[in-house]
Write an enzyme that holds these catalytic residues in place. Structure first.
Site, mmCIF file in Angstrom:
data_model
loop_
_atom_site.group_PDB
_atom_site.id
_atom_site.type_symbol
_atom_site.label_atom_id
_atom_site.label_comp_id
_atom_site.label_asym_id
_atom_site.label_seq_id
_atom_site.Cartn_x
_atom_site.Cartn_y
_atom_site.Cartn_z
ATOM 1 N N SER A 1 0.858 -1.202 0.000
ATOM 2 C CA SER A 1 0.000 0.000 0.000
ATOM 3 C C SER A 1 0.886 1.240 0.000
ATOM 4 O O SER A 1 2.051 1.168 0.441
ATOM 5 C CB SER A 1 -0.859 0.013 1.266
ATOM 6 N N TYR B 1 -1.883 -0.960 10.607
ATOM 7 C CA TYR B 1 -2.002 -1.336 9.188
ATOM 8 C C TYR B 1 -0.783 -0.869 8.392
ATOM 9 O O TYR B 1 -0.207 -1.634 7.604
ATOM 10 C CB TYR B 1 -3.281 -0.717 8.627
HETATM 11 P P1 NAD Z 1 -11.504 -6.029 0.160
HETATM 12 O O1 NAD Z 1 -12.160 -5.889 1.464
HETATM 13 O O2 NAD Z 1 -12.400 -6.159 -1.021
HETATM 14 O O3 NAD Z 1 -10.491 -7.235 0.147
HETATM 15 C C1 NAD Z 1 -9.804 -7.655 1.317
HETATM 16 C C2 NAD Z 1 -10.066 -9.136 1.487
HETATM 17 O O4 NAD Z 1 -9.238 -9.635 2.534
HETATM 18 C C3 NAD Z 1 -11.479 -9.475 1.875
HETATM 19 O O5 NAD Z 1 -12.312 -9.625 0.757
HETATM 20 C C4 NAD Z 1 -11.308 -10.775 2.650
HETATM 21 O O6 NAD Z 1 -11.670 -11.867 1.847
HETATM 22 C C5 NAD Z 1 -9.815 -10.843 2.938
HETATM 23 N N1 NAD Z 1 -9.579 -11.109 4.355
HETATM 24 C C6 NAD Z 1 -9.530 -10.222 5.383
HETATM 25 N N2 NAD Z 1 -9.320 -10.868 6.549
HETATM 26 C C7 NAD Z 1 -9.232 -12.192 6.244
HETATM 27 C C8 NAD Z 1 -9.019 -13.366 7.011
HETATM 28 N N3 NAD Z 1 -8.805 -13.314 8.340
HETATM 29 N N4 NAD Z 1 -9.033 -14.570 6.366
HETATM 30 C C9 NAD Z 1 -9.228 -14.648 5.028
HETATM 31 N N5 NAD Z 1 -9.425 -13.549 4.249
HETATM 32 C C10 NAD Z 1 -9.425 -12.356 4.856
HETATM 33 O O7 NAD Z 1 -10.553 -4.748 -0.013
HETATM 34 P P2 NAD Z 1 -9.345 -4.426 -1.006
HETATM 35 O O8 NAD Z 1 -9.132 -2.972 -0.877
HETATM 36 O O9 NAD Z 1 -9.557 -5.023 -2.325
HETATM 37 O O10 NAD Z 1 -8.126 -5.136 -0.281
HETATM 38 C C11 NAD Z 1 -7.195 -5.953 -0.970
HETATM 39 C C12 NAD Z 1 -5.788 -5.585 -0.570
HETATM 40 O O11 NAD Z 1 -5.507 -4.280 -1.052
HETATM 41 C C13 NAD Z 1 -5.555 -5.541 0.938
HETATM 42 O O12 NAD Z 1 -4.310 -6.135 1.232
HETATM 43 C C14 NAD Z 1 -5.484 -4.067 1.230
HETATM 44 O O13 NAD Z 1 -4.692 -3.791 2.360
HETATM 45 C C15 NAD Z 1 -4.844 -3.556 -0.042
HETATM 46 N N6 NAD Z 1 -4.983 -2.119 -0.284
HETATM 47 C C16 NAD Z 1 -6.196 -1.568 -0.521
HETATM 48 C C17 NAD Z 1 -6.278 -0.198 -0.731
HETATM 49 C C18 NAD Z 1 -7.594 0.461 -0.994
HETATM 50 O O14 NAD Z 1 -7.631 1.695 -1.024
HETATM 51 N N7 NAD Z 1 -8.679 -0.258 -1.189
HETATM 52 C C19 NAD Z 1 -5.133 0.589 -0.724
HETATM 53 C C20 NAD Z 1 -3.901 -0.016 -0.483
HETATM 54 C C21 NAD Z 1 -3.837 -1.379 -0.265
#
Ligand code: NAD
Ligand code: MG
Length: 302
Positions: free
Chosen positions: A194, A207
């Site tokens: 991130s 985080y």
């Molecule tokens: P999202 O909520 O759609 O996806 C995150 C997923 O993590 C969930 O769908 C869930 O299935 C999984 N998860 C969480 N805890 C879990 C557990 N204990 N066991 C199994 N699965 C688990 O959101 P996203 O934004 O698509 O997140 C995906 C990645 O992107 C993450 O690592 C997040 O940190 C990273 N990210 C997102 C952003 C943003 O702005 N959305 C920015 C930087 C990084």
């Protein structure tokens, strides 16, 4: 065509101007939340992603593949010809069913293996089951994540700190370690970091640390595994419109303005980042390992 003319629609590319801009509605869901309940529902590339056989015959495990960035990656990988296993939490079944039904209706191979990756034994079983069902494994996307904002270190509990590290760091370690039993030369591991690794927010203390860990893990492991012909890279998203943000990732007032600070003035849609994962997955980038590829709407973080 002058410089302000839009790309012709005939190129089948979504116009930057057609994506949703803030302000957004207030919308709180309990963690982990469902993408299907977001307003507007994110674009994961369901109708837009066109494959071109860049991952034909590949076998991928994608954590957090039910929604958000992981779902966009699952759609992209499958349409590039890969067989895909997605992992997610059991309570996310409605989101998982949507992507499984969509890809199966197109004749793609996608298998759902739900379960909580904070448990080491489950992580090992997930990898073994994925490899067994796919007949091997050569792509691993460590993408699942937990992000719950907390204004002060004084209010950040050990339980919350532990859950964030278990999900974002320990699970990546356990899953990757188990996967090495299967990954042949030419495999690719892609971790989701991130911009928080480089520009940590005050309210994401735990985080942001995990996302910095993911960068160091990626760079160190890339050196370890180079001799085995396995590449390790990371993608570092900026603000993307996913349920992570609306299920406790940000306070509601920030959800309303989400993406406003980015030079492009809006959050990215998951569909806009999937091709970075495809590129790292593909042997087209065979000289790229230990890299972090940021996509943050113009801020230019790394
Ligand atoms: P999202 O909520 O759609 O996806 C995150 C997923 O993590 C969930 O769908 C869930 O299935 C999984 N998860 C969480 N805890 C879990 C557990 N204990 N066991 C199994 N699965 C688990 O959101 P996203 O934004 O698509 O997140 C995906 C990645 O992107 C993450 O690592 C997040 O940190 C990273 N990210 C997102 C952003 C943003 O702005 N959305 C920015 C930087 C990084
Ligand atoms: Mg989800």
């Amino acid at each position: 065509m002058n410089s302000k003319t839009l790309i012709p629609a005939s190129l089948n590319q979504p116009h930057v101007e057609s994506f949703p801009y803030p302000p957004f509605e207030k919308q709180r869901q309990p963690f982990p939340g469902l993408a299907g309940k977001m307003k507007p529902v994110p674009d994961h590339g369901e109708t837009s992603y066109k494959g071109s056989s860049r991952l034909e015959g590949r076998k991928a495990l994608i954590t957090g593949g039910d929604s958000g960035i992981g779902r966009a990656v699952a759609i992209a990988f499958a349409r590039e010809g890969a067989a895909v296993v997605i992992n997610y939490l059991p309570e996310e079944e409605p989101d998982a069913k949507e992507v499984v039904d969509l890809l199966r209706s197109e004749g793609r191979k996608i298998i759902a293996l739900p379960g909580d990756i904070r448990n080491e034994k489950f992580c090992q079983k997930l990898v073994h089951d994925a490899a067994e069902q796919l007949g091997g494994l050569d792509l691993l996307v460590n993408n699942a994540g937990r992000q719950q904002f907390c204004d002060s270190i004084k209010n950040l509990t050990t339980e919350a700190f532990d859950a964030t590290f278990k999900t974002n760091v320990y699970a990546m370690f356990w899953i990757t370690k188990a996967a090495l039993e299967y990954l042949p030369r030419g495999s690719s591991i892609i971790n989701t970091s991130s911009v928080q690794a480089f520009q940590p927010s005050d309210n994401l203390l735990d985080y942001a640390q995990t996302k910095a860990s993911i960068v160091a893990f990626t760079k160190s492991l890339a050196k370890q595994l180079a001799a085995d012909g396995i590449r390790v890279n990371a993608v570092a998203p900026g603000p993307y419109w996913t349920v992570l943000q609306t299920s406790g990732g940000q306070p509601q007032e920030k959800v309303e303005k989400f993406g406003e600070q980015a030079p492009l003035g809006r959050p990215g849609q998951p569909a806009e980042i999937a091709s970075l994962y495809v590129t790292f997955a593909s042997s087209e980038t065979s000289y790229s390992s230990g890299q972090v590829w940021c996509s943050d709407g113009g801020t230019g973080t790394v």
